[in-house]
Write an enzyme that holds these catalytic residues in place. Structure first.
Site, PDB file in Angstrom:
ATOM      1  N   LEU A 345      38.625   4.284 -77.382  1.00 32.73           N
ATOM      2  CA  LEU A 345      37.515   4.623 -78.277  1.00 32.73           C
ATOM      3  C   LEU A 345      37.975   5.529 -79.417  1.00 32.73           C
ATOM      4  CD1 LEU A 345      34.505   4.380 -78.901  1.00 32.73           C
ATOM      5  CD2 LEU A 345      34.100   6.325 -77.377  1.00 32.73           C
ATOM      6  N   TYR A 401      33.814  -4.133 -75.687  1.00 35.28           N
ATOM      7  CA  TYR A 401      33.675  -5.352 -74.873  1.00 35.28           C
ATOM      8  C   TYR A 401      32.793  -5.102 -73.641  1.00 35.28           C
ATOM      9  CZ  TYR A 401      35.279  -9.493 -72.259  1.00 35.28           C
ATOM     10  OH  TYR A 401      35.362 -10.666 -71.553  1.00 35.28           O
ATOM     11  N   THR A 436      43.496 -17.666 -68.695  1.00 33.98           N
ATOM     12  CA  THR A 436      43.269 -18.283 -70.011  1.00 33.98           C
ATOM     13  C   THR A 436      44.126 -17.532 -71.036  1.00 33.98           C
ATOM     14  OG1 THR A 436      41.526 -16.774 -70.719  1.00 33.98           O
ATOM     15  CG2 THR A 436      40.819 -18.701 -69.453  1.00 33.98           C
TER      16      THR A 436
HETATM   17  P1  NAI Z   1      39.277 -17.831 -75.235  1.00 35.41           P
HETATM   18  O1  NAI Z   1      39.637 -16.837 -76.257  1.00 35.41           O
HETATM   19  O2  NAI Z   1      40.351 -18.670 -74.607  1.00 35.41           O
HETATM   20  O3  NAI Z   1      38.154 -18.823 -75.810  1.00 35.41           O
HETATM   21  C1  NAI Z   1      37.007 -18.353 -76.478  1.00 35.41           C
HETATM   22  C2  NAI Z   1      36.490 -19.430 -77.412  1.00 35.41           C
HETATM   23  O4  NAI Z   1      35.382 -18.873 -78.128  1.00 35.41           O
HETATM   24  C3  NAI Z   1      37.540 -19.838 -78.438  1.00 35.41           C
HETATM   25  O5  NAI Z   1      37.617 -21.246 -78.540  1.00 35.41           O
HETATM   26  C4  NAI Z   1      37.050 -19.201 -79.706  1.00 35.41           C
HETATM   27  O6  NAI Z   1      37.430 -19.890 -80.886  1.00 35.41           O
HETATM   28  C5  NAI Z   1      35.539 -19.205 -79.501  1.00 35.41           C
HETATM   29  N1  NAI Z   1      34.887 -18.237 -80.355  1.00 35.41           N
HETATM   30  C6  NAI Z   1      35.219 -16.932 -80.528  1.00 35.41           C
HETATM   31  N2  NAI Z   1      34.449 -16.382 -81.475  1.00 35.41           N
HETATM   32  C7  NAI Z   1      33.615 -17.343 -81.912  1.00 35.41           C
HETATM   33  C8  NAI Z   1      32.598 -17.393 -82.911  1.00 35.41           C
HETATM   34  N3  NAI Z   1      32.302 -16.320 -83.644  1.00 35.41           N
HETATM   35  N4  NAI Z   1      31.940 -18.565 -83.106  1.00 35.41           N
HETATM   36  C9  NAI Z   1      32.245 -19.678 -82.383  1.00 35.41           C
HETATM   37  N5  NAI Z   1      33.204 -19.682 -81.437  1.00 35.41           N
HETATM   38  C10 NAI Z   1      33.881 -18.530 -81.207  1.00 35.41           C
HETATM   39  O7  NAI Z   1      38.470 -17.030 -74.127  1.00 35.41           O
HETATM   40  P2  NAI Z   1      38.136 -17.380 -72.606  1.00 35.41           P
HETATM   41  O8  NAI Z   1      39.054 -16.629 -71.743  1.00 35.41           O
HETATM   42  O9  NAI Z   1      37.983 -18.837 -72.419  1.00 35.41           O
HETATM   43  O10 NAI Z   1      36.723 -16.652 -72.475  1.00 35.41           O
HETATM   44  C11 NAI Z   1      35.472 -17.337 -72.543  1.00 35.41           C
HETATM   45  C12 NAI Z   1      34.385 -16.351 -72.173  1.00 35.41           C
HETATM   46  O11 NAI Z   1      34.651 -15.811 -70.867  1.00 35.41           O
HETATM   47  C13 NAI Z   1      34.284 -15.146 -73.110  1.00 35.41           C
HETATM   48  O12 NAI Z   1      32.931 -14.821 -73.305  1.00 35.41           O
HETATM   49  C14 NAI Z   1      34.999 -14.053 -72.346  1.00 35.41           C
HETATM   50  O13 NAI Z   1      34.551 -12.792 -72.720  1.00 35.41           O
HETATM   51  C15 NAI Z   1      34.623 -14.390 -70.923  1.00 35.41           C
HETATM   52  N6  NAI Z   1      35.533 -13.839 -69.910  1.00 35.41           N
HETATM   53  C16 NAI Z   1      36.824 -14.267 -69.790  1.00 35.41           C
HETATM   54  C17 NAI Z   1      37.629 -13.724 -68.800  1.00 35.41           C
HETATM   55  C18 NAI Z   1      39.048 -14.158 -68.581  1.00 35.41           C
HETATM   56  O14 NAI Z   1      39.683 -13.638 -67.638  1.00 35.41           O
HETATM   57  N7  NAI Z   1      39.592 -15.077 -69.345  1.00 35.41           N
HETATM   58  C19 NAI Z   1      37.129 -12.702 -67.873  1.00 35.41           C
HETATM   59  C20 NAI Z   1      35.772 -12.334 -68.109  1.00 35.41           C
HETATM   60  C21 NAI Z   1      35.006 -12.903 -69.079  1.00 35.41           C
END
Ligand code: NAI
Length: 495
Positions: A345, A401, A436
């Protein structure tokens, strides 16, 4: 090797002070049994993680065919009449343990439903042993009743095979402090048992069932007893009334339109594929720079791609119009798009604070507000948001976050009555450590420790989140509203 600009942190690990570009992504270490992980495992003498069995095929009419489930209960067992036909309908062979309390209620329920029961085989008969134990503790009125649960599970727990299941059922509402103590004790018991079972790849979960919700037990029982819930353990899922329209167990999303944000890659891509597998027409949204990846992801199931930044001022209106005009409204909305921009922060700048709040929370609320007020959303729509363990446990360097992911939990709780009034529902999933690009961008040591901290000693896969979202988007979750389901292998570390 390529640089990442994404999440780098695990719980309790301070962020690197050098800025978001400081760590390199090493693809060779990406998956849960990476080289570094194997070396660390060897050096520390840690046991190898269990192999989790995951389902990949479409939902079947009888997903538990050929499997035996031992059913028991204690106290004034309430839901035998729902449990027995639910398990038999899923194809399970139902076993009862002679002489156990609750057997007479189970026998009455079986006779009423025309279901044949089997007596629990003796210990040597491994071929016919139950792979799952279901225990109805709904009638527990005092802590003394807990002894029935102990007596049922303690002698049998070592017989539970790998990838086995334990599902307990409790009353969501209790009339006395003694009953409340017993009900809460069941949650603690489930969490501890899940930690013991994790090394075998087995899970333990609790269904807390409110009055009027037992009629919808079949869907959650199918899900938690199946291989679609492999990475969910130690959790309590509350079922509440009113129960929304029941639907088919096979191709439950046929004829439905599902909007998925962030669908180009990672968890979103897996969600899009799983929803399509169950029959949904998918409308996938991602940022314009991800358009090629989005098109590629959606091609196998003819999904409709929309290149759109969800934070753009006109995105709620564009999505609303597209869904109304081309599909007559969405039946399912999955808010998956999310970003991390980690800094302690004291070092966090206004732009990265604003960016994370806007993508992860602001855009979700703006899109839902527009959809709920328009023909872009069908009345009985089911909304599923993607939260995070970061919003439950908190991670150093992720005040932005964690705030947004906790915000999602509050949001689904608060909006649930409005969705129920339309015949729909809103819920969230909270992923733990999932393999991921987001978690591949963490430094090696926290990443490996992050994996190891789960009860299964490994990270989850995007498909684990996709299956939980598919369940929540389907009629199988007819009594689930306003809840956040952790899909984390009981981990408190996640992106
Ligand atoms: P990632 O980064 O691989 O994929 C996220 C997708 O969201 C990407 O295709 C990106 O282009 C899209 N995106 C981002 N900002 C955007 C916007 N302004 N408009 C349209 N599309 C947008 O992330 P991941 O790991 O697949 O995460 C998916 C969700 O799961 C997220 O909400 C993340 O916070 C949540 N999450 C993931 C965890 C992990 O361990 N990978 C753990 C906990 C939550």
């Amino acid at each position: 090797m390529r640089r990442c600009d994404n999440a780098r942190l695990g719980a309790g690990f301070p962020p690197h002070e050098g800025g978001d570009e400081s760590f390199v992504f090493d693809g060779a270490l990406a998956m849960s049994s990476g080289r570094f992980g194997r070396v660390l495992t060897g050096l520390l003498g840690l046991p190898a993680p269990p192999r989790l069995v995951r389902a990949e095929t479409p939902y079947a009419a009888q997903p538990l065919l050929g499997r035996a489930v031992l059913v028991g209960g204690g106290g004034d067992l309430r839901w035998a009449a729902e449990i027995v036909p639910a398990l038999a309908g899923a194809g399970a062979q139902i076993q009862v343990a002679a002489g156990q309390p609750g057997v007479s209620a189970i026998k009455r329920a079986a006779a009423a439903a025309g279901v044949a029961l089997k007596t629990e085989p003796n210990e040597e008969d491994r071929a016919n042993a139950a792979y799952a134990y279901v225990f109805d503790a709904s009638g527990f009125a005092t802590p003394d009743d807990l002894r029935a649960l102990f007596d049922f599970l303690q002698p049998r727990i070592r017989r539970l095979p790998k990838n086995g299941r334990v599902v307990l059922l409790a009353a969501a509402e209790t009339a006395t402090p003694a009953a409340a103590a017993a009900a809460q004790a069941l949650r603690g018991f489930t969490r501890a048992l899940a930690k013991e079972l994790g090394r075998k790849g087995s899970s333990a979960n609790l269904l807390a069932v409110a009055a009027g919700a037992a009629a919808a037990l079949a869907g959650p029982l199918r899900f938690l007893l199946s291989d679609y819930s492999a990475f969910i353990t130690g959790q309590t899922l509350t079922l509440s009334a009113p129960v929304t329209e029941p639907g088919a167990f096979v191709k439950p999303l046929a004829g439905k339109t599902a909007l998925v944000t962030g669908a180009a890659r990672g968890i979103g891509a897996a969600i899009a594929a799983a929803l399509a597998r169950e029959g949904a027409q998918v409308v996938g949204v991602d940022r314009p720079q991800e358009h090629a990846a989005l098109t590629q992801t959606l091609a196998p199931f003819a999904g409709r791609g929309v290149a759109l930044d969800i934070t753009a001022a006109d995105s709620p209106q564009r999505l609303t119009q597209l869904l109304a005009d081309e599909f007559g409204g969405a039946d399912i909305v999955v808010h998956n798009a999310g970003i991390t921009r980690d800094k302690l922060l004291r070092n966090m700048s206004v732009p990265i604070w604003d960016q994370v709040v806007d993508v992860n929370l602001g855009a979700v609320l703006r899109i839902d507000t527009a959809l709920l007020a328009s023909a872009g959303l069908k009345p009985a729509a089911r909304i599923v948001c993607v939260s995070s363990i970061g919003g439950i446990a908190g991670n150093a360097g992720q005040t932005n976050y964690s705030a947004t992911k906790a915000g999602i939990i509050g949001y689904v709780e608060a909006l649930a009555p409005a969705l129920a009034a339309r015949g729909g529902a809103i819920n969230a999933v909270a992923p733990g450590f999932i393999e991921t690009q987001m978690t591949q961008a963490m430094p090696m040591l926290p990443r490996e420790i992050g994996r190891r901290l789960s009860s299964f000693s490994q990270g989850g896969l995007p498909s684990d989140i996709a299956e939980a979202v598919t369940f929540l988007a389907s009629p199988l979750a007819a009594a689930v509203n306003g809840r956040t389901l952790r899909v984390c292998g009981q981990n408190f570390v996640g992106a």
